[in-house]
Every structure is written in structure tokens, then in C-alpha cells.
Write an enzyme that holds these catalytic residues in place. Sequence first.
Site, PDB file in Angstrom:
ATOM      1  N   ARG A 232       3.975   7.459   0.424  1.00 49.01           N
ATOM      2  CA  ARG A 232       3.016   7.694  -0.658  1.00 49.01           C
ATOM      3  C   ARG A 232       3.310   6.713  -1.786  1.00 49.01           C
ATOM      4  NH1 ARG A 232       0.510   9.847   2.657  1.00 49.01           N
ATOM      5  NH2 ARG A 232      -0.280  11.986   2.749  1.00 49.01           N
ATOM      6  N   GLU A 261      -6.079   4.200  -4.058  1.00 50.15           N
ATOM      7  CA  GLU A 261      -6.596   3.681  -2.782  1.00 50.15           C
ATOM      8  C   GLU A 261      -8.112   3.777  -2.803  1.00 50.15           C
ATOM      9  OE1 GLU A 261      -4.616   5.572   0.522  1.00 50.15           O
ATOM     10  OE2 GLU A 261      -2.644   4.992  -0.200  1.00 50.15           O
ATOM     11  N   HIS A 278      -3.102   1.759   4.298  1.00 52.85           N
ATOM     12  CA  HIS A 278      -2.774   3.143   4.668  1.00 52.85           C
ATOM     13  C   HIS A 278      -3.205   3.439   6.119  1.00 52.85           C
ATOM     14  CE1 HIS A 278      -1.777   7.245   2.700  1.00 52.85           C
ATOM     15  NE2 HIS A 278      -1.457   7.243   3.971  1.00 52.85           N
TER      16      HIS A 278
HETATM   17  C1  DGY Z   1      -0.638  11.428   6.573  1.00 48.74           C
HETATM   18  O1  DGY Z   1      -0.604  11.856   7.733  1.00 48.74           O
HETATM   19  O2  DGY Z   1      -0.416  12.134   5.591  1.00 48.74           O
HETATM   20  C2  DGY Z   1      -1.010   9.998   6.373  1.00 48.74           C
HETATM   21  O3  DGY Z   1      -0.647   9.532   5.127  1.00 48.74           O
HETATM   22  C3  DGY Z   1      -2.482   9.748   6.594  1.00 48.74           C
HETATM   23  O4  DGY Z   1      -3.269  10.741   6.109  1.00 48.74           O
END
Ligand code: DGY
Length: 310
Positions: A232, A261, A278
Site C-alpha cells: 500500500r 491511484e 497496482h
Molecule cells: C489486494 O488484494 O488487496 C490488492 O492490493 C489488489 O486489490
Amino acid sequence: MSAAPIKILLGPSSFGSADPAPLERLKAAGLEVVDNPFKRKLTQQELLDLLPGITGIIAGLEPLNRAVMAASQLKVISRVGVGLNNVDLEAAAELGIAVRYTPDAPTIAVAELTLGCLLNLLRRVGEMDRSLHACRWNKCVGYQLTGRTVLLVGLGRIGLAVARLLEPFRVRLLGCDPAVDQAPAGIELVSLQEGLAQADVISLHASGTEPILGPGELADIKPGAFLLNPSRGELVDEQGLVAALDQGRLAGAWLDAFWREPYDGPLTGYENVLLTPHVGSYSAECRLDMEMQAVDNLLEALGLAKDSEA
Ligand code: DGY
């Protein structure tokens, strides 16, 4: 007169693109599927506009906060993915909205991408690729991974999967995780500060919305280290990261998760920063697995799963 179909909003615009089977399963259950018309992460206002009349959401990373939930008639939020920091779990519990997620599905895909991007970063593949696409023959000297010290910040499913993939490289593996007090095989447990002072590579595999690497921690990093963040954006202080790169304390970084994002911030200007949008979970196998699980979780929470008919 037959009842109106239950409506489900699809948050992730890529849902069903790896394989139509999850969409087909939703439709076969008699649900009406509402697409994300913006084809990107929905904002709070867009959610408020789209959610009236919607019973369930197949959720990506959109802000499912109290205001959004309170204004909706949602009965279930089914996250495609492992992270739940975009969902206000307390509000969901109070409002009687079931929350489901797919904690195991992304592990391999994220771990493989982490290893791939680490090797890419060390050997500067991204830089050379960009040069050659611009018809510049630019040979860069990089580094090997074998024998280096790698700090895993977070020893959950993904952190441990990265550790397994790193085994053939004979790295020294350090790990820190406040929830772990017994060192997993092959990993030396250290404090964050001890790890930052020794690691050539720091790899973040944690959740949360507060920085683990704030300006103070970034100042403790061993000079010349590389940082990987497939978790994150909020886990790293953005300005501190920029400063660490400017001062050469960090030799490079790979980021797959961002503070905002889609991301278009200052790190786009750094040659030694590898950026991906991502996509940790974006292997065809993982998407199909996660999306099928998210659909099954949603059907179960709505009492529409085959098993719940009995
Ligand atoms: C998660 O699985 O949380 C990834 O960041 C994608 O959503």
C-alpha cells in the site's frame, strides 16, 4: 409479477477480462450486473451516484467508507483481493453489511511479481528497455541478488511466499512483523530499525494506512539499499521517499501501490524507480481464482450459493 433482479455493481473495471467465467456465474445466479462506467477506481461521489438500488458490490479499492455505506442499500461487499483498508469494517458491521475477501488468492502472483521486479530493478532492465525503445544503446551496470541481505517487513502469506522464492538466491533473510514472535525457518527476526540498518533490499508486505517507513525510518536505511512496495502506498512517506532517492540513500525502488491511484506524482520522473500500476494480482490464474472466489463469497452472503439452498 416476478421480483426485480438483485443488482450487483462491479467495482474493478478489469473484472471478467482474464476469463468471463466469474461474470457468467453471477448472471447464472439470476443477478443483474451493473458495470463500472468509468473504467477506473470509483470515487466516493461516483459510488454515491451508482449505489442506489444496488444490493451487492464486487469491490476493488474504491472508498467504501461509512458515508457511502450509510447512503446505500448494500447487503454485501465482496472484495476481490486481500486488503480491506478501503472498507470501513466497523461501519459495515453496524449497518449489517456482510464483508468478504479473498485472502489467499493473490499470494503467488504478488510474490512472483516482487521477485521479478527486484531482479529487474537490480539489473536496471526497465531503464535499458526505455532507452532501447528510444533507439539508445545504453548498457547499464547493475547488481546481483545472490548473497545480499533482504528485509521482509511483514511475514504474512505474501512475505513468506517471497521468502520461499528467494531461497535459491542464498540471500540473508531478515524479517520483522509485530504479530510474529517465532522466527520462521530461514528468517532472522529483527526489529524494523535493525533490519533497515542492515538490508540491501527492503520489501514491504504489510497492510494498513499509516506509514511504516516515515521520514525517521527512511533516514535509518543503509545507504544504497533498494525498496520494494507491492502493498500500500500509505506505508511509505512519499516526500521522505523522494528525499531518500535524491540523497542517494536509496539506490532505487519498485512501487506497485501508491498514495493516489492512478498515480502521476514525482516518482514518475526517476529513472531508478520502477513503477507498475497496482498489478500484483494481475496474472490470469490469480484473477480468475480471486474473481471466482469473490463471486462465490457474494452468492454465499446473499444466501444464493448452491449449498445454501439445502
Ligand atoms: C489486494 O488484494 O488487496 C490488492 O492490493 C489488489 O486489490
